[in-house]
Design an enzyme around this catalytic site. Sequence first.
Site, PDB file in Angstrom:
ATOM      1  NE  ARG A 213      -3.219   2.394   3.080  1.00  0.00           N
ATOM      2  CZ  ARG A 213      -2.895   3.090   4.168  1.00  0.00           C
ATOM      3  NH1 ARG A 213      -1.931   2.668   4.964  1.00  0.00           N
ATOM      4  NH2 ARG A 213      -3.542   4.204   4.469  1.00  0.00           N
TER       5      ARG A 213
ATOM      6  CE  LYS B 144      -8.765   4.275   3.396  1.00  0.00           C
ATOM      7  NZ  LYS B 144      -7.620   5.216   3.536  1.00  0.00           N
TER       8      LYS B 144
ATOM      9  NE  ARG C  20      -4.970  16.203   6.674  1.00  0.00           N
ATOM     10  CZ  ARG C  20      -4.651  15.179   7.443  1.00  0.00           C
ATOM     11  NH1 ARG C  20      -4.356  15.391   8.714  1.00  0.00           N
ATOM     12  NH2 ARG C  20      -4.616  13.961   6.964  1.00  0.00           N
TER      13      ARG C  20
ATOM     14  CB  THR D 164      -7.015   0.665  11.115  1.00  0.00           C
ATOM     15  OG1 THR D 164      -7.359   1.112   9.801  1.00  0.00           O
ATOM     16  CG2 THR D 164      -6.442   1.830  11.894  1.00  0.00           C
TER      17      THR D 164
END
Length: 467
Positions: free
Chosen positions: A32, A217, A73, A275
């Site tokens: 990845r 995802k 962000r 994860t």
Amino acid sequence: MRKTKIICTLGPATEDPEIVRALIHEGANLFRLNMSHAQHDNVRMIVPEIRRLARELDRPVAILMDTQGPAIRTGELKTDLHLKPGDILEFTVRGAKSEEAYSVDVNYDDLINDINEGDTVLVDNGVIHLLVLEKRDNRIRCQVLTPGTLSSRRHINLPGVRVNLPPLTGKDIADITLGAELAVDYFALSFVRQQSDIEELRRLLVQRKSKAQIMAKIEDQSAVRLIDEIIKAADAIMIARGDLGIEVPIEELPIIQRKIVKLCARLGKPVVVATHMLESMVHNPLPTRAEITDVANAVFEQADAIMLSGETSMGLYPVECVRVLNRVALRIERSGGAGYAKAALLEDVRQKTVASAVVLANSLPRAKIIVFTRHGTMARNTSNLRPEHATIFGFTPDEAVRAQLALCWGICPVLIEFSEDPNTTIESAEQYLRANGLTSAGDNLVIISDVLAGDMLVDTVQLRAAR
């Protein structure tokens, strides 16, 4: 042979080609590239290096490019903000100025429109919890609920809030263009919220003449609500438990994981559990017992792949992490699986042909399944039905298909030239298996292929004894 595939994220800990070689040798099936951090120059160097090492080791290895996606962000701060419960923090957009002691700009101008009083804001992977008190003049006034230190460019999560971000940013498009040029095998689309997000990426891949498949995802509540349509639209699914575990109540995460794995089995799509699989091994040479159980559960549920993130991108023990996953997967696979594939939908004749072959293989000792596939569909159909014991050998003449099949549970992909005579192709495949010690005399070979019937090619299931 291990049936569950292993995905490794590359990063500073795995820049050395010899480390990549060791990861492939220990069983890594996909690599990845995390485009939130990877630079284009490094990607241009590492992709051909991975392929060179895979050829040297004669292993089918796929490359997955993971887009950064439209992340919200915080902006730049001159000094970190040390927040404690009860403090007021203001988010500002569109150049607004704050008079509060604690404030920070946000990169998403429409935050002021999407958010409402009473909403919860989570910052820095959920470490800092905030409650929205009011919004005015492009300022969002929040109360700090949990203590934490806020630094520059921290990720913001808005659980349950519908945001109007585009599925692909300018950076994503530039990264995907590079990935298409380098012919990566999969693109992971971050923060998928609906079917149209996947369709937009697919149009871009057509424009860039890329044959890559799309991995959606699942990272927020919108995706969970629309999971059926997303699974149908995508080529594969990643359960990205990092952001997802922040966006949903934490106790719901195992339930959502199991639901998605079941749905992927029913709808015939590969699924990745990702994860924090071995998070403690970023710093420690051994995993916790809880991590081993988490990995074992994903293997028992028969996910197609399990993924390492920080463990291999920046951890101290990347090769050891792959060894641990390999050991756990091999042991758990011997103990059986959850059996979700029993609910798989069989909607066309080819799927039913494959199902008959799997039933036959399950009824025979020492069975091997051999699938001949030009586009990967028949092999993926076979994988999705999770044969009880038989290894699936997916023979294809297409290098891209061979690499993409490296993701799929239980498939050992093999590159082979197809003859105009199907029987000649079958003989070549059997010879390959014998020469590489993959079959023994007397093994039951269940063969899914096409044969000539007059002027037509007809899908068939054959049973042969290995010589």
